[in-house]
Motif scaffolding. Sequence first.
Motif, PDB file in Angstrom:
ATOM      1  N   ILE A  41       0.830  -1.217   0.000  1.00 48.83           N
ATOM      2  CA  ILE A  41       0.000   0.000   0.000  1.00 48.83           C
ATOM      3  C   ILE A  41       0.856   1.255   0.000  1.00 48.83           C
ATOM      4  O   ILE A  41       0.863   2.029  -0.968  1.00 48.83           O
ATOM      5  CB  ILE A  41      -0.955   0.010   1.215  1.00 48.83           C
ATOM      6  CG1 ILE A  41      -1.901  -1.186   1.157  1.00 48.83           C
ATOM      7  CG2 ILE A  41      -1.761   1.322   1.236  1.00 48.83           C
ATOM      8  CD1 ILE A  41      -2.774  -1.350   2.397  1.00 48.83           C
ATOM      9  N   LEU A  88      -4.221  -6.565  -0.430  1.00 48.74           N
ATOM     10  CA  LEU A  88      -3.365  -5.441  -0.084  1.00 48.74           C
ATOM     11  C   LEU A  88      -2.530  -5.867   1.112  1.00 48.74           C
ATOM     12  O   LEU A  88      -3.062  -6.054   2.212  1.00 48.74           O
ATOM     13  CB  LEU A  88      -4.202  -4.206   0.238  1.00 48.74           C
ATOM     14  CG  LEU A  88      -5.224  -3.795  -0.837  1.00 48.74           C
ATOM     15  CD1 LEU A  88      -5.914  -2.505  -0.445  1.00 48.74           C
ATOM     16  CD2 LEU A  88      -4.554  -3.663  -2.200  1.00 48.74           C
ATOM     17  N   THR A 109       0.563  -5.277   3.690  1.00 49.77           N
ATOM     18  CA  THR A 109       1.314  -4.139   4.196  1.00 49.77           C
ATOM     19  C   THR A 109       1.970  -4.413   5.541  1.00 49.77           C
ATOM     20  O   THR A 109       1.414  -5.137   6.372  1.00 49.77           O
ATOM     21  CB  THR A 109       0.387  -2.902   4.321  1.00 49.77           C
ATOM     22  OG1 THR A 109       1.119  -1.817   4.884  1.00 49.77           O
ATOM     23  CG2 THR A 109      -0.826  -3.204   5.185  1.00 49.77           C
ATOM     24  N   ARG A 169      -6.808  -3.038  10.137  1.00 48.68           N
ATOM     25  CA  ARG A 169      -7.266  -3.375   8.781  1.00 48.68           C
ATOM     26  C   ARG A 169      -8.502  -2.556   8.423  1.00 48.68           C
ATOM     27  O   ARG A 169      -8.612  -2.038   7.301  1.00 48.68           O
ATOM     28  CB  ARG A 169      -7.581  -4.866   8.696  1.00 48.68           C
ATOM     29  CG  ARG A 169      -6.406  -5.770   8.962  1.00 48.68           C
ATOM     30  CD  ARG A 169      -6.841  -7.213   9.114  1.00 48.68           C
ATOM     31  NE  ARG A 169      -7.355  -7.754   7.868  1.00 48.68           N
ATOM     32  CZ  ARG A 169      -8.110  -8.845   7.774  1.00 48.68           C
ATOM     33  NH1 ARG A 169      -8.453  -9.497   8.887  1.00 48.68           N
ATOM     34  NH2 ARG A 169      -8.522  -9.288   6.616  1.00 48.68           N
ATOM     35  N   ILE A 203      -7.534   1.078   7.710  1.00 48.41           N
ATOM     36  CA  ILE A 203      -6.858   1.199   6.418  1.00 48.41           C
ATOM     37  C   ILE A 203      -7.866   1.145   5.283  1.00 48.41           C
ATOM     38  O   ILE A 203      -7.831   1.956   4.351  1.00 48.41           O
ATOM     39  CB  ILE A 203      -5.812   0.081   6.261  1.00 48.41           C
ATOM     40  CG1 ILE A 203      -4.642   0.322   7.229  1.00 48.41           C
ATOM     41  CG2 ILE A 203      -5.304   0.002   4.823  1.00 48.41           C
ATOM     42  CD1 ILE A 203      -3.683  -0.842   7.319  1.00 48.41           C
ATOM     43  N   ALA A 204      -8.773   0.172   5.347  1.00 46.89           N
ATOM     44  CA  ALA A 204      -9.781   0.023   4.293  1.00 46.89           C
ATOM     45  C   ALA A 204     -10.666   1.261   4.204  1.00 46.89           C
ATOM     46  O   ALA A 204     -11.003   1.722   3.101  1.00 46.89           O
ATOM     47  CB  ALA A 204     -10.626  -1.216   4.543  1.00 46.89           C
ATOM     48  N   VAL A 246     -11.975  -1.109  -1.929  1.00 48.66           N
ATOM     49  CA  VAL A 246     -11.413  -2.113  -1.031  1.00 48.66           C
ATOM     50  C   VAL A 246     -12.276  -2.252   0.212  1.00 48.66           C
ATOM     51  O   VAL A 246     -13.029  -1.345   0.576  1.00 48.66           O
ATOM     52  CB  VAL A 246      -9.966  -1.759  -0.605  1.00 48.66           C
ATOM     53  CG1 VAL A 246      -9.056  -1.651  -1.816  1.00 48.66           C
ATOM     54  CG2 VAL A 246      -9.937  -0.473   0.199  1.00 48.66           C
ATOM     55  N   ALA A 255     -12.073  -4.284   4.385  1.00 50.59           N
ATOM     56  CA  ALA A 255     -11.123  -4.773   5.378  1.00 50.59           C
ATOM     57  C   ALA A 255     -10.648  -6.187   5.042  1.00 50.59           C
ATOM     58  O   ALA A 255      -9.509  -6.559   5.362  1.00 50.59           O
ATOM     59  CB  ALA A 255     -11.757  -4.747   6.770  1.00 50.59           C
ATOM     60  N   ASP A 291      -9.851  -7.291   2.249  1.00 49.85           N
ATOM     61  CA  ASP A 291      -8.804  -7.235   1.224  1.00 49.85           C
ATOM     62  C   ASP A 291      -7.438  -6.928   1.822  1.00 49.85           C
ATOM     63  O   ASP A 291      -6.416  -7.057   1.130  1.00 49.85           O
ATOM     64  CB  ASP A 291      -9.118  -6.145   0.189  1.00 49.85           C
ATOM     65  CG  ASP A 291     -10.403  -6.393  -0.568  1.00 49.85           C
ATOM     66  OD1 ASP A 291     -10.647  -7.560  -0.935  1.00 49.85           O
ATOM     67  OD2 ASP A 291     -11.159  -5.427  -0.798  1.00 49.85           O
ATOM     68  N   VAL A 292      -7.409  -6.490   3.077  1.00 51.51           N
ATOM     69  CA  VAL A 292      -6.182  -5.983   3.691  1.00 51.51           C
ATOM     70  C   VAL A 292      -5.563  -7.029   4.621  1.00 51.51           C
ATOM     71  O   VAL A 292      -6.241  -7.589   5.481  1.00 51.51           O
ATOM     72  CB  VAL A 292      -6.458  -4.689   4.479  1.00 51.51           C
ATOM     73  CG1 VAL A 292      -5.170  -4.149   5.092  1.00 51.51           C
ATOM     74  CG2 VAL A 292      -7.115  -3.634   3.582  1.00 51.51           C
ATOM     75  N   THR A 329      -2.349  -7.199   7.232  1.00 54.83           N
ATOM     76  CA  THR A 329      -1.317  -6.388   7.869  1.00 54.83           C
ATOM     77  C   THR A 329      -0.352  -7.237   8.687  1.00 54.83           C
ATOM     78  O   THR A 329      -0.693  -8.343   9.125  1.00 54.83           O
ATOM     79  CB  THR A 329      -1.945  -5.340   8.810  1.00 54.83           C
ATOM     80  OG1 THR A 329      -2.586  -6.028   9.909  1.00 54.83           O
ATOM     81  CG2 THR A 329      -2.953  -4.471   8.093  1.00 54.83           C
TER      82      THR A 329
END
Length: 259
Positions: A11, A41, A43, A50, A53-54, A64, A66, A68-69, A71
């Motif tokens: 990201i 994603l 990161t 998460r 971020i989303a 996007v 959460a 998809d993320v 961490t």
Amino acid sequence: MESVRAVLIDIDGVLTVSWKPLPGAVEALRAIRAAGLGVALVTNTTSRTRASIAETLSGAGFEVSAQDVLTAPAVTAAHLAEHFPGARCALLNSGDIGEDLGDLVLVEERPDVVVLGGAGDGFDYPALNRAFGHLQRGARLIAMHRNLYWRTDEGLQLDSGAFLLGLEKAARVEAEVTGKPSAAFFETALAGLGVSADRALMVGDDIESDVLAAQRAGMTGVLVRTGKYQPEAHENASGTPDHVLDSFADLPALLGLAQ
């Protein structure tokens, strides 16, 4: 490129800098999703959850959620739950990531494990010296990543990898790293996407932790010349990326996608 079925994307420095979209990044991600490719994603960001971020990325125009993320804190919590169940953990990290730490037992005295996250104002002498003391008494050292620096709109900023090296040397221990570039991190991302490594592509601005690490895990590695990218790091790297692009905006063309 015809075999690629999923794209793993760093990201910070690839999609955004200081959470502001880089030119063409929103449109490029939209084209990748429209082609039916899986997206994760991935990161090492340790300052946000998460969900946070989303939400920030969605507000900037990226499609996007959460889910998809992935961490480093989330993977670290899962790793500790599996390999150190019930362990007392001392966390040194800047940012509120409690939501992604699950049932991790956090303490300040006599921990079984010292967990090092991302650097910030909390990485002062007393905090680092306490961590050093815990390690001398036999605590294990888990690091969410080894990043030495990251890029903001004010330039490069020092990250926790620089402090990690000092702790390892002083305490004569070696940290177990749970975020990128660990193979387990990439395996978790691929499992979530349901694809094998040979059908996935990783895009990053860190040649070692993002790109070459992904290649060692069996993926195609794509380096972008944005974010923390520096020509000297590229020239002196331990390997060669499969592809080098000026920015993430150029990825759909590499994949042969219409925009």
